[in-house]
Design a protein around this motif. Structure first.
Motif, PDB file in Angstrom:
ATOM      1  N   ASP A 133      -9.559   4.507  20.021  1.00 18.34           N
ATOM      2  CA  ASP A 133      -8.904   5.782  19.699  1.00 18.34           C
ATOM      3  C   ASP A 133      -8.482   5.746  18.238  1.00 18.34           C
ATOM      4  N   VAL A 134      -9.115   6.574  17.419  1.00 16.60           N
ATOM      5  CA  VAL A 134      -8.868   6.554  15.973  1.00 16.60           C
ATOM      6  C   VAL A 134      -7.440   6.972  15.629  1.00 16.60           C
ATOM      7  N   ASN A 135      -6.739   7.612  16.573  1.00 16.36           N
ATOM      8  CA  ASN A 135      -5.351   8.033  16.329  1.00 16.36           C
ATOM      9  C   ASN A 135      -4.323   6.958  16.684  1.00 16.36           C
ATOM     10  N   ALA A 136      -4.801   5.798  17.112  1.00 18.65           N
ATOM     11  CA  ALA A 136      -3.874   4.706  17.432  1.00 18.65           C
ATOM     12  C   ALA A 136      -3.334   4.123  16.125  1.00 18.65           C
ATOM     13  N   GLY A 137      -2.205   4.639  15.700  1.00 20.64           N
ATOM     14  CA  GLY A 137      -1.615   4.236  14.416  1.00 20.64           C
ATOM     15  C   GLY A 137      -0.527   3.198  14.585  1.00 20.64           C
ATOM     16  N   CYS A 138       0.458   3.210  13.700  1.00 22.65           N
ATOM     17  CA  CYS A 138       1.536   2.216  13.741  1.00 22.65           C
ATOM     18  C   CYS A 138       2.724   2.789  12.974  1.00 22.65           C
ATOM     19  N   SER A 139       3.872   2.862  13.638  1.00 21.31           N
ATOM     20  CA  SER A 139       5.062   3.433  12.984  1.00 21.31           C
ATOM     21  C   SER A 139       5.488   2.607  11.780  1.00 21.31           C
ATOM     22  N   LEU A 140       5.293   1.294  11.858  1.00 19.28           N
ATOM     23  CA  LEU A 140       5.659   0.424  10.734  1.00 19.28           C
ATOM     24  C   LEU A 140       4.744   0.665   9.538  1.00 19.28           C
ATOM     25  N   ALA A 141       3.435   0.724   9.788  1.00 19.02           N
ATOM     26  CA  ALA A 141       2.475   0.988   8.702  1.00 19.02           C
ATOM     27  C   ALA A 141       2.770   2.342   8.050  1.00 19.02           C
ATOM     28  N   GLU A 142       3.118   3.325   8.875  1.00 21.40           N
ATOM     29  CA  GLU A 142       3.395   4.675   8.350  1.00 21.40           C
ATOM     30  C   GLU A 142       4.692   4.730   7.548  1.00 21.40           C
ATOM     31  N   CYS A 177       5.417   2.976   5.166  1.00 21.83           N
ATOM     32  CA  CYS A 177       5.166   2.494   3.791  1.00 21.83           C
ATOM     33  C   CYS A 177       4.019   3.288   3.165  1.00 21.83           C
ATOM     34  N   PRO A 178       4.300   4.503   2.667  1.00 23.99           N
ATOM     35  CA  PRO A 178       3.243   5.313   2.045  1.00 23.99           C
ATOM     36  C   PRO A 178       2.762   4.681   0.729  1.00 23.99           C
ATOM     37  N   PRO A 179       1.440   4.626   0.498  1.00 24.55           N
ATOM     38  CA  PRO A 179       0.904   3.947  -0.689  1.00 24.55           C
ATOM     39  C   PRO A 179       1.479   4.413  -2.022  1.00 24.55           C
ATOM     40  N   ILE A 221      -2.088  -0.577   1.173  1.00 27.94           N
ATOM     41  CA  ILE A 221      -0.927  -1.434   0.869  1.00 27.94           C
ATOM     42  C   ILE A 221      -1.378  -2.878   0.676  1.00 27.94           C
ATOM     43  N   LYS A 222      -2.291  -3.336   1.515  1.00 25.75           N
ATOM     44  CA  LYS A 222      -2.814  -4.703   1.363  1.00 25.75           C
ATOM     45  C   LYS A 222      -3.475  -4.866  -0.012  1.00 25.75           C
ATOM     46  N   ALA A 223      -4.154  -3.817  -0.466  1.00 21.97           N
ATOM     47  CA  ALA A 223      -4.843  -3.869  -1.763  1.00 21.97           C
ATOM     48  C   ALA A 223      -3.859  -4.005  -2.929  1.00 21.97           C
ATOM     49  N   MET A 224      -2.598  -3.654  -2.721  1.00 19.91           N
ATOM     50  CA  MET A 224      -1.572  -3.781  -3.767  1.00 19.91           C
ATOM     51  C   MET A 224      -0.859  -5.139  -3.698  1.00 19.91           C
ATOM     52  N   SER A 225      -1.244  -5.973  -2.737  1.00 22.57           N
ATOM     53  CA  SER A 225      -0.504  -7.205  -2.441  1.00 22.57           C
ATOM     54  C   SER A 225      -1.105  -8.433  -3.105  1.00 22.57           C
ATOM     55  N   ASP A 226      -0.254  -9.469  -3.219  1.00 26.23           N
ATOM     56  CA  ASP A 226      -0.725 -10.777  -3.674  1.00 26.23           C
ATOM     57  C   ASP A 226      -1.097 -11.659  -2.484  1.00 26.23           C
ATOM     58  N   ILE A 227      -0.296 -11.564  -1.425  1.00 21.16           N
ATOM     59  CA  ILE A 227      -0.558 -12.320  -0.194  1.00 21.16           C
ATOM     60  C   ILE A 227      -0.169 -11.432   0.991  1.00 21.16           C
ATOM     61  N   ARG A 283      15.718 -17.763   0.818  1.00 16.91           N
ATOM     62  CA  ARG A 283      15.238 -17.051  -0.371  1.00 16.91           C
ATOM     63  C   ARG A 283      15.782 -15.625  -0.378  1.00 16.91           C
ATOM     64  N   GLU A 284      16.014 -15.101  -1.564  1.00 16.43           N
ATOM     65  CA  GLU A 284      16.388 -13.698  -1.715  1.00 16.43           C
ATOM     66  C   GLU A 284      15.093 -12.900  -1.864  1.00 16.43           C
ATOM     67  N   LEU A 285      14.876 -11.931  -0.980  1.00  9.54           N
ATOM     68  CA  LEU A 285      13.670 -11.106  -1.052  1.00  9.54           C
ATOM     69  C   LEU A 285      14.068  -9.664  -1.338  1.00  9.54           C
ATOM     70  N   LEU A 286      13.241  -8.976  -2.105  1.00  3.36           N
ATOM     71  CA  LEU A 286      13.443  -7.547  -2.326  1.00  3.36           C
ATOM     72  C   LEU A 286      12.689  -6.829  -1.204  1.00  3.36           C
ATOM     73  N   LEU A 287      13.434  -6.187  -0.303  1.00  2.16           N
ATOM     74  CA  LEU A 287      12.832  -5.637   0.916  1.00  2.16           C
ATOM     75  C   LEU A 287      12.510  -4.153   0.793  1.00  2.16           C
ATOM     76  N   TRP A 288      11.353  -3.777   1.311  1.00  8.74           N
ATOM     77  CA  TRP A 288      11.009  -2.367   1.504  1.00  8.74           C
ATOM     78  C   TRP A 288      11.698  -1.904   2.782  1.00  8.74           C
ATOM     79  N   ASP A 289      12.139  -0.660   2.801  1.00  9.77           N
ATOM     80  CA  ASP A 289      12.915  -0.151   3.937  1.00  9.77           C
ATOM     81  C   ASP A 289      12.004   0.426   5.034  1.00  9.77           C
ATOM     82  N   GLY A 290      11.257  -0.449   5.704  1.00  8.17           N
ATOM     83  CA  GLY A 290      10.376  -0.011   6.782  1.00  8.17           C
ATOM     84  C   GLY A 290      10.719  -0.741   8.069  1.00  8.17           C
ATOM     85  N   SER A 291      10.301  -0.184   9.202  1.00 11.56           N
ATOM     86  CA  SER A 291      10.562  -0.845  10.485  1.00 11.56           C
ATOM     87  C   SER A 291       9.640  -0.293  11.564  1.00 11.56           C
TER      88      SER A 291
END
Length: 308
Positions: A77-86, A88-90, A115-121, A159-167
Motif C-alpha cells: 500500500d503506497v499510502n503506508a506512511g509514518c508519522s515520525l517521517a512526516e 521532518c519536512p525536507p 532527509i537521509k540524503a542530507m545526513s552524514d550517518i 553526549r549533548e545532541l541538538l534534537l529535531w522536534d519529531g516523534s
C-alpha cells in the motif's frame, strides 16, 4: 488460499518478502524475513532476489530501493506512511542544518529518502547509541527526527545532541496512568520499552531496546511476565519465541479495541494487497537518482558501523 498463491508468485518472480515486526501475523507468516529496521536494511542490502516486496511503511521500502537501485521494490500500500517521517519536512530540515553548519547530522532510519540524503550517518534504534559513540566527542551532532530516541541516546552516551522536534504518534500514545494501573495489577511483570517512547514511560522500564532487542531480552527470561511498550504487532513473533511467557501490551491513551498502541500505517498492508502487488508488480517505489546517490553513503555508514 492467498498465502499459498503468494508463495507460488514469489517463486515465479524470484521475489523476497521482507516484513516488519509490526505487520499483521498473516503477513509475517508468508515473509522470508521478519525483523526491525536494522535487520530489514541488512537483508535488503544482501538479497539476490530480483524483486523486493516490502511489507512495512514507505521509508523502509525507499531504503531498500536505495540499497538496490537495479531491483524492483514494491510496497503493498503506497499510502503506508509514518508519522515520525512526516514530522521532518525536507525544506525545514535543510534550513535547520544550514543554521548549524559545524554539526554532523545523524538521522534515525525512520525518515524520508530526502532527509537521509542530507545526513552524514543513518542509525536505527538498535545502533543509535553505538553510532553516536563512534563520533569524536568534540564534534557537535544534530540528531533527527525522533526527539524521544534522541533524549534516550543523550542519557546513554552522556553526549549533548541538538534534537529535531519529531516523534512517533504510536510510541507517544502510551498512557502513564493506565500503565501504572497495569503495573499495580501485575507487580511481578517486567516492563520492556522501545526508546521512541516518552521519557516518563522509559523511566518505568526494566529493559529499553529495539524491537529485535526486546525479543532477545524476553528470550533470556522465557518464564516471566512482560508489559510490552511498543507497537502491538511485535507480540506475534515474541509469543512465538517464548510460548510460556505472559505478554501484556502497554495501554494506549485512546479507548481502542485492542487496549494497546497500534500503527495504523503498518496495518494498511493486508494479505490481499500483498498478493495484488506481487501479481501486478505495483505499486513500485522509485527514488530520484540524485537523492539515491546522496542517501546511499549514510546508509552504508550505518551498515558498516553495525557490522563490527
Amino acid at each position: 488460499m492467498l498465502q499459498h498463491k503468494i508463495a507460488e508468485l514469489k517463486k515465479q518472480k524470484n521475489a523476497v518478502i521482507l516484513a516488519h515486526y509490526y505487520q499483521i501475523p498473516e503477513i509475517q507468516e508468508v515473509a522470508d524475513y521478519v525483523g526491525d529496521s536494522l535487520g530489514l536494511s541488512q537483508k535488503a542490502a544482501e538479497t539476490d532476489a530480483d524483486m523486493i516486496v516490502f511489507a512495512g511503511v514507505h521509508f523502509m521500502a525507499e531504503t531498500a530501493k536505495i540499497l538496490n537501485p537495479s531491483k524492483k521494490v514494491l510496497l503493498p500500500d503506497v499510502n503506508a506512511g509514518c508519522s515520525l517521517a512526516e514530522s521532518c519536512p525536507p525544506e525545514a530540515f535543510q534550513k535547520f542544518i544550514n543554521s548549524h553548519p559545524d554539526h554532523l547530522v545523524i538521522t534515525y532510519v525512520n525518515c524520508s529518502a530526502e532527509i537521509k540524503a542530507m545526513s552524514d550517518i543513518v542509525c536505527t534504534s538498535s545502533n543509535a547509541v553505538a553510532i553516536v559513540n563512534s563520533v569524536p566527542e568534540d564534534k557537535p551532532i544534530i540528531f533527527a527526527p525522533d526527539k524521544n530516541l534522541g533524549r534516550y541516546v543523550m542519557q546513554e552516551t552522556g553526549r549533548e545532541l541538538l534534537l529535531w522536534d519529531g516523534s512517533c504518534v504510536v510510541h507517544e500514545a502510551f498512557s502513564a496512568d493506565k500503565l501504572i494501573s497495569l503495573i499495580q495489577q501485575h507487580p511481578d511483570a517486567k516492563i520492556i520499552a522501545h526508546p521512541e517512547s516518552e521519557t516518563h514511560i522509559l523511566k518505568t522500564a526494566n529493559y529499553i531496546g529495539s524491537t529485535a532487542g526486546m525479543i532477545s531480552f524476553v528470550k533470556q527470561h522465557p518464564e516471566h511476565k512482560f508489559i510490552v511498550a511498543t507497537e502491538a504487532g511485535i507480540l506475534y513473533k515474541m509469543q512465538e519465541a517464548v510460548p510460556q511467557a505472559t505478554l501484556i501490551p502497554a495501554p494506549a491513551k485512546e479507548d481502542n479495541n485492542c487496549a494497546c498502541s497500534e500503527c495504523a500505517f503498518m496495518k494498511m498492508n493486508t494479505l490481499e494487497k500483498l498478493y495484488n502487488c506481487l501479481q501486478m508488480e505495483a505499486p513500485e517505489i522509485l527514488v530520484a537518482e540524485d537523492i539515491q546517490n546522496k542517501a546511499l553513503y549514510p546508509i552504508n555508514r550505518m551498515l558498516e558501523l553495525s557490522a563490527h
